[in-house]
Design a protein around this motif. Structure first.
Motif, mmCIF file in Angstrom:
data_model
loop_
_atom_site.group_PDB
_atom_site.id
_atom_site.type_symbol
_atom_site.label_atom_id
_atom_site.label_comp_id
_atom_site.label_asym_id
_atom_site.label_seq_id
_atom_site.Cartn_x
_atom_site.Cartn_y
_atom_site.Cartn_z
ATOM 1 N N ILE A 65 34.745 39.582 72.940
ATOM 2 C CA ILE A 65 35.752 40.411 73.615
ATOM 3 C C ILE A 65 35.698 40.162 75.116
ATOM 4 O O ILE A 65 34.625 40.192 75.723
ATOM 5 C CB ILE A 65 35.509 41.906 73.331
ATOM 6 C CG1 ILE A 65 35.686 42.197 71.838
ATOM 7 C CG2 ILE A 65 36.460 42.780 74.151
ATOM 8 C CD1 ILE A 65 35.302 43.606 71.440
ATOM 9 N N ALA A 98 37.029 53.161 74.176
ATOM 10 C CA ALA A 98 36.201 51.952 74.094
ATOM 11 C C ALA A 98 36.001 51.530 72.641
ATOM 12 O O ALA A 98 36.067 50.341 72.315
ATOM 13 C CB ALA A 98 34.858 52.195 74.772
ATOM 14 N N PHE A 150 33.761 53.262 80.857
ATOM 15 C CA PHE A 150 34.385 52.420 79.836
ATOM 16 C C PHE A 150 33.602 51.129 79.665
ATOM 17 O O PHE A 150 33.352 50.676 78.539
ATOM 18 C CB PHE A 150 35.831 52.112 80.222
ATOM 19 C CG PHE A 150 36.534 51.187 79.258
ATOM 20 C CD1 PHE A 150 37.149 51.679 78.123
ATOM 21 C CD2 PHE A 150 36.563 49.816 79.488
ATOM 22 C CE1 PHE A 150 37.787 50.824 77.232
ATOM 23 C CE2 PHE A 150 37.193 48.954 78.611
ATOM 24 C CZ PHE A 150 37.809 49.465 77.479
ATOM 25 N N GLN A 173 30.454 51.755 77.796
ATOM 26 C CA GLN A 173 30.705 51.960 76.372
ATOM 27 C C GLN A 173 31.083 50.651 75.681
ATOM 28 O O GLN A 173 30.692 50.403 74.545
ATOM 29 C CB GLN A 173 31.808 53.004 76.176
ATOM 30 C CG GLN A 173 31.454 54.393 76.645
ATOM 31 C CD GLN A 173 30.295 54.995 75.877
ATOM 32 O OE1 GLN A 173 30.082 54.690 74.703
ATOM 33 N NE2 GLN A 173 29.517 55.846 76.542
ATOM 34 N N LEU A 174 31.832 49.817 76.384
ATOM 35 C CA LEU A 174 32.240 48.536 75.800
ATOM 36 C C LEU A 174 31.030 47.637 75.558
ATOM 37 O O LEU A 174 30.987 46.880 74.585
ATOM 38 C CB LEU A 174 33.233 47.837 76.744
ATOM 39 C CG LEU A 174 34.012 46.653 76.175
ATOM 40 C CD1 LEU A 174 34.951 47.104 75.057
ATOM 41 C CD2 LEU A 174 34.812 45.964 77.277
ATOM 42 N N ASN A 200 43.553 48.736 79.547
ATOM 43 C CA ASN A 200 43.442 50.193 79.535
ATOM 44 C C ASN A 200 43.725 50.828 80.896
ATOM 45 O O ASN A 200 43.469 52.008 81.100
ATOM 46 C CB ASN A 200 42.055 50.603 79.034
ATOM 47 C CG ASN A 200 41.920 50.409 77.541
ATOM 48 O OD1 ASN A 200 42.430 51.206 76.750
ATOM 49 N ND2 ASN A 200 41.248 49.346 77.129
ATOM 50 N N GLN A 250 40.047 43.908 78.591
ATOM 51 C CA GLN A 250 40.054 45.297 78.133
ATOM 52 C C GLN A 250 40.170 46.292 79.277
ATOM 53 O O GLN A 250 40.831 47.329 79.160
ATOM 54 C CB GLN A 250 38.804 45.570 77.285
ATOM 55 C CG GLN A 250 38.781 44.832 75.964
ATOM 56 C CD GLN A 250 40.066 45.027 75.174
ATOM 57 O OE1 GLN A 250 40.483 46.153 74.934
ATOM 58 N NE2 GLN A 250 40.702 43.935 74.780
ATOM 59 N N THR A 280 31.741 40.042 75.532
ATOM 60 C CA THR A 280 30.729 40.644 74.678
ATOM 61 C C THR A 280 30.211 39.592 73.707
ATOM 62 O O THR A 280 30.776 38.497 73.596
ATOM 63 C CB THR A 280 31.311 41.829 73.881
ATOM 64 O OG1 THR A 280 32.304 41.327 72.957
ATOM 65 C CG2 THR A 280 31.952 42.854 74.804
ATOM 66 N N VAL A 293 35.837 41.273 78.669
ATOM 67 C CA VAL A 293 35.667 42.538 79.389
ATOM 68 C C VAL A 293 36.824 42.757 80.362
ATOM 69 O O VAL A 293 37.393 43.851 80.437
ATOM 70 C CB VAL A 293 34.313 42.554 80.129
ATOM 71 C CG1 VAL A 293 34.251 43.718 81.110
ATOM 72 C CG2 VAL A 293 33.172 42.645 79.134
ATOM 73 N N SER A 322 39.096 49.967 71.434
ATOM 74 C CA SER A 322 39.254 48.638 72.032
ATOM 75 C C SER A 322 38.388 47.606 71.307
ATOM 76 O O SER A 322 38.824 46.473 71.077
ATOM 77 C CB SER A 322 38.875 48.684 73.516
ATOM 78 O OG SER A 322 39.765 49.508 74.235
ATOM 79 N N LYS A 323 37.182 47.999 70.945
ATOM 80 C CA LYS A 323 36.294 47.081 70.232
ATOM 81 C C LYS A 323 36.884 46.667 68.889
ATOM 82 O O LYS A 323 36.730 45.539 68.449
ATOM 83 C CB LYS A 323 34.930 47.733 70.019
ATOM 84 C CG LYS A 323 34.096 47.885 71.277
ATOM 85 C CD LYS A 323 32.770 48.556 70.946
ATOM 86 C CE LYS A 323 31.916 48.767 72.182
ATOM 87 N NZ LYS A 323 30.619 49.417 71.869
#
Length: 272
Positions: free
Chosen positions: A140, A37, A104, A107-108, A149, A145, A136, A142, A40-41
């Protein structure tokens, strides 16, 4: 059969309130999710969210559902065009990668008190849940991502809410090609959802193959060990090297690959 390539995705329960033993067992799993995560951020594309609506984030329900405060009410939001494996379904139970998808997503969105919501044409499904694309606070996607992944599949494509379906399918295609996450076990993902019997059968086959391969390697290694260890009538441990006088007639009670191994086992070299 494709190999399972993400160690975090076996059967760990990444949830709070577990026993101390479970928490210990899943620490590395959680850390792995956190790492993915965090990466990814850092690397994710940041989109312009200035035209989207911001709402208070209240909870992460699972890998494809969150809860927000919408117009004064607490409401579930079903993430459009994706489907995550279940975490606690009344009939399907928990499915492989379900807890990881949820973790995930947590965490994201960690540290965020709000999310940005992009609606499509219609706002709700037949269960009265809101339907939306979620971003986000720094832009980002969601859904992007989760797909990137290998934690969800593209699904529930119903007109008129198909704005990003081509984009999402292209991301899924890459994850599928790389055999990551849900795509790491062939036929686990189906048109109807997820088949955990196929997943566990594949895992068992993979484990059996690994055991058989280890046995074969051990056998091959032993076959290459040519030093004969023999215990004579006086109880003396003597090892014989290939080419020595009595080597061919010596009945080996132990075989060694190196003289050091033989000496470590208490054997001494034959004089001739």
């Amino acid at each position: 059969m494709k190999k399972i390539i993400m160690a975090l995705f076996f059967s760990a329960l990444l949830v709070s309130g577990c026993t101390e033993e479970t928490n210990t067992a899943t620490t590395s799993e959680t850390n792995t999710i956190q790492g993915i995560a965090a990466s990814s951020k850092e690397t994710a594309t940041k989109y312009d969210i200035s035209d989207f609506e911001e709402y208070e984030l209240q909870d992460i329900i699972d890998g494809d559902t969150i809860r927000i405060k919408y117009n004064g009410s607490s409401e579930k939001v079903r993430l459009l065009l994706i489907d995550a494996p279940e975490t606690n379904h009344e009939t399907l139970g928990e499915q492989p990668f379900g807890p990881e998808a949820k973790e995930f997503l947590k965490q994201l969105l960690a540290g965020q008190d709000s999310v940005y919501v992009e609606f499509d044409v219609t706002y709700r499904d037949k269960y009265k849940r809101l339907l939306a694309y979620i971003y986000t606070k720094d832009g980002i996607s969601v859904q992007e991502q989760l797909l990137e992944n290998g934690l969800v599949r593209v699904a529930y494509i119903y007109d008129p809410n198909t704005k990003h379906v081509d984009w999402f399918k292209s991301i899924q295609k890459t994850a599928q090609h790389n055999a990551i996450g849900i795509w790491s076990v062939e036929d686990y993902v189906t048109n109807r959802g997820y088949d955990k019997e196929v997943y566990y059968a594949a895992v068992n086959d993979e484990n059996k193959s690994t055991v058989e391969e280890d046995k074969l390697n051990m056998s091959e290694n032993n076959a290459s060990c040519k030093i004969k260890g023999n215990i004579n009538s006086k109880g003396n441990k003597i090892y014989h090297m290939p080419g020595q006088r009595d080597f061919e007639n010596t009945v080996a009670e132990e075989m060694f690959c190196t003289e050091e191994d033989a000496k470590d086992a208490g054997f001494v070299p034959a004089k001739q």
